[in-house]
Design a protein around this motif. Structure first.
Motif, PDB file in Angstrom:
ATOM      1  N   PHE A 128       0.831  -1.216   0.000  1.00 15.13           N
ATOM      2  CA  PHE A 128       0.000   0.000   0.000  1.00 15.13           C
ATOM      3  C   PHE A 128       0.862   1.262   0.000  1.00 15.13           C
ATOM      4  O   PHE A 128       0.727   2.138   0.846  1.00 15.13           O
ATOM      5  CB  PHE A 128      -0.955   0.002   1.194  1.00 15.13           C
ATOM      6  N   THR A 129       1.734   1.351  -0.987  1.00 16.43           N
ATOM      7  CA  THR A 129       2.692   2.455  -1.055  1.00 16.43           C
ATOM      8  C   THR A 129       2.005   3.814  -1.088  1.00 16.43           C
ATOM      9  O   THR A 129       2.420   4.744  -0.378  1.00 16.43           O
ATOM     10  CB  THR A 129       3.582   2.303  -2.302  1.00 16.43           C
ATOM     11  N   LEU A 130       0.973   3.951  -1.887  1.00 14.19           N
ATOM     12  CA  LEU A 130       0.293   5.241  -2.012  1.00 14.19           C
ATOM     13  C   LEU A 130      -0.333   5.654  -0.693  1.00 14.19           C
ATOM     14  O   LEU A 130      -0.236   6.825  -0.281  1.00 14.19           O
ATOM     15  CB  LEU A 130      -0.779   5.171  -3.102  1.00 14.19           C
ATOM     16  N   PHE A 131      -0.968   4.711  -0.013  1.00 16.77           N
ATOM     17  CA  PHE A 131      -1.581   5.012   1.285  1.00 16.77           C
ATOM     18  C   PHE A 131      -0.516   5.421   2.300  1.00 16.77           C
ATOM     19  O   PHE A 131      -0.693   6.395   3.045  1.00 16.77           O
ATOM     20  CB  PHE A 131      -2.343   3.785   1.787  1.00 16.77           C
ATOM     21  N   ARG A 132       0.614   4.711   2.309  1.00 16.78           N
ATOM     22  CA  ARG A 132       1.683   5.026   3.247  1.00 16.78           C
ATOM     23  C   ARG A 132       2.265   6.404   2.955  1.00 16.78           C
ATOM     24  O   ARG A 132       2.565   7.174   3.872  1.00 16.78           O
ATOM     25  CB  ARG A 132       2.775   3.960   3.185  1.00 16.78           C
ATOM     26  N   ALA A 142       2.201   9.521   5.506  1.00 17.37           N
ATOM     27  CA  ALA A 142       3.433  10.226   5.874  1.00 17.37           C
ATOM     28  C   ALA A 142       3.246  11.729   5.727  1.00 17.37           C
ATOM     29  O   ALA A 142       3.740  12.518   6.545  1.00 17.37           O
ATOM     30  CB  ALA A 142       4.589   9.748   5.004  1.00 17.37           C
ATOM     31  N   ALA A 143       2.523  12.145   4.689  1.00 22.79           N
ATOM     32  CA  ALA A 143       2.245  13.568   4.496  1.00 22.79           C
ATOM     33  C   ALA A 143       1.368  14.111   5.615  1.00 22.79           C
ATOM     34  O   ALA A 143       1.586  15.222   6.113  1.00 22.79           O
ATOM     35  CB  ALA A 143       1.575  13.787   3.137  1.00 22.79           C
ATOM     36  N   VAL A 144       0.380  13.329   6.036  1.00 25.49           N
ATOM     37  CA  VAL A 144      -0.446  13.731   7.177  1.00 25.49           C
ATOM     38  C   VAL A 144       0.434  13.920   8.412  1.00 25.49           C
ATOM     39  O   VAL A 144       0.273  14.876   9.178  1.00 25.49           O
ATOM     40  CB  VAL A 144      -1.545  12.684   7.452  1.00 25.49           C
ATOM     41  N   ILE A 150      -6.114  13.089   4.329  1.00 20.12           N
ATOM     42  CA  ILE A 150      -5.284  12.117   3.608  1.00 20.12           C
ATOM     43  C   ILE A 150      -5.107  12.539   2.150  1.00 20.12           C
ATOM     44  O   ILE A 150      -4.056  12.313   1.546  1.00 20.12           O
ATOM     45  CB  ILE A 150      -5.901  10.703   3.704  1.00 20.12           C
ATOM     46  N   VAL A 151      -6.118  13.179   1.582  1.00 23.61           N
ATOM     47  CA  VAL A 151      -6.030  13.653   0.191  1.00 23.61           C
ATOM     48  C   VAL A 151      -5.286  14.986   0.108  1.00 23.61           C
ATOM     49  O   VAL A 151      -4.405  15.181  -0.741  1.00 23.61           O
ATOM     50  CB  VAL A 151      -7.443  13.791  -0.418  1.00 23.61           C
TER      51      VAL A 151
END
Length: 400
Positions: A300-304, A308-310, A355-356
């Motif tokens: 789940f690279t995109l979710f991670r 991380a940005a959050v 998250i977005v």
């Protein structure tokens, strides 16, 4: 975890207070209480402790470290007194961080031992409070067996004090008054919350110091030992997950069932508190192990990346929660009007937006807006904000 306190106040601990002890509301309380209660602030404290090591590893960081945390105290005061979130944690973190500095150079194992010792000391304090409450119950019970005309002043006092404790929360009249005050606008809500905030940021700073300090020390230790940097072996995270959940989950289920089967009474709450801190520590260990396995897996690279940005915008996102809660529950007057399960629709919407938005924001800016302000105040020079811009001072544009 904060949404119930933000939208229903005293119902956080006791779902009976606002009619949330049946059906989906009760199941919502049960799931959240068993899986997450107490663990999220523990994880937050652990990560903050890791941040202390990261920050102080920079050259000439001493003055900046203290300015940074004094400003964090100021952010906490703003969150509590202006955004009206009485459950603010920033004030306590900034205050506690001032004491952590002296321990930053200790090896990981010593930090871990001191952190656990501090946590145990905090748990012992909680145990003493529980003992005193159960002793009050025994004294009140004994006093009730004495004819009213023959009771001593101490016996009558014990009965009255336990009458307040036995409800497991405020009286219906107090809840009705809280609803009226919190739904009547900003200044009415401030007046209602001010005594709670003042007590939390004075007595609470002493009462929960060892808990916060201990968890932060554990975080400093786990960073130095490579656990938080994914340098530990996979079997370490697996052992943390299995061992933590094997202890924490059954205890949490036992506590929750005990509260439900005894009507969330004050006596049941105090009895459940006997194992609370150690169940929380074990469950937090399990969560850390699971997170470690998840991150090492690389799935789940995109979710991670989004998460991380959050995290890089944690202060902005945290204060945003308070601003959203202030708007919905105070300015729009919805305090106490949602059912417990309905509050989590607000949570899901806020999560989805952050998250977005967080990764999109960080494509264009070096920092979140509050992180940028915090850095400006810490160093006294304006760091670059929009990517491609240059700083007015000499500090490099480091994340965090």
């Amino acid at each position: 975890m904060n949404i119930v306190g933000m939208g229903m106040g005293p119902a956080y601990d006791n779902p009976r207070i606002m009619g949330g002890d049946t059906g989906i509301n009760l199941w919502t309380w049960f799931v959240v209480n068993v899986t997450f209660e107490g663990t999220q602030r523990a994880l937050f404290s652990i990560l903050f402790g890791a941040g202390v090591i990261l920050f102080t590893s920079r050259p000439d960081s001493t003055d900046a470290y203290f300015r940074r945390n004094l400003w964090l105290i100021a952010f906490g005061l703003f969150n509590a007194w202006i955004l009206l979130w009485g459950g603010d944690i920033l004030y306590f973190y900034g205050l506690t961080a001032l004491f952590l500095f002296a321990f930053r150079n200790l090896p990981g194992k010593k930090l871990l031992a001191l952190g656990v010792a501090s946590f145990v000391l905090g748990a012992a304090w909680s145990g003493l409070d529980t003992y005193n409450s159960l002793d009050l119950y025994k004294r009140a019970l004994a006093a009730q067996s004495v004819p009213a005309a023959k009771r001593t002043d101490d016996q009558r006092k014990s009965i009255e004090e336990w009458k307040d404790e036995s409800r497991g929360g405020p009286s219906p009249a107090m809840v009705a008054k809280a609803k009226q005050k919190n739904q009547a606008g900003y200044f009415s809500a401030l007046q209602a919350r001010a005594p709670w905030i003042a007590k939390a940021e004075s007595w609470g700073a002493y009462r929960y110091f060892f808990d916060i300090f201990g968890m932060m020390m554990i975080g400093m230790a786990l960073f130095k030992l490579g656990v938080l940097t994914l340098e530990a072996r996979t079997r370490t995270y697996l052992a943390m997950m299995v061992g933590g959940y094997a202890i924490g989950m059954p205890l949490n289920i036992y506590e929750a069932n005990w509260l439900m089967s005894h009507g969330f009474s004050g006596l049941a709450r105090h009895q459940a508190e006997i194992t609370y801190d150690f169940a929380r520590l074990a469950q937090t260990t399990g969560h850390l192990g699971l997170l470690g396995l998840f991150l090492k897996s690389g799935i789940f690279t995109l979710f991670r990346t989004s998460m991380a940005a959050v995290g890089r915008m944690a202060l902005t996102n945290y204060l945003t929660h308070s601003a959203v809660a202030l708007t919905i529950f105070v300015l729009l007057g919805y305090w106490g009007k949602f059912e417990r399960y309905e509050l989590y629709f607000i949570v899901l919407i806020v999560w989805a937006v952050q998250i977005v938005v967080s990764p999109i924001w960080l494509r264009h800016f070096h920092f979140g807006p509050v992180e940028w302000l915090w850095r400006y105040l810490t160093y006294g020079s304006r760091p670059p904000f929009r990517k491609g811009a240059s700083a007015s001072g000499s500090r490099p544009a480091l994340a965090g």
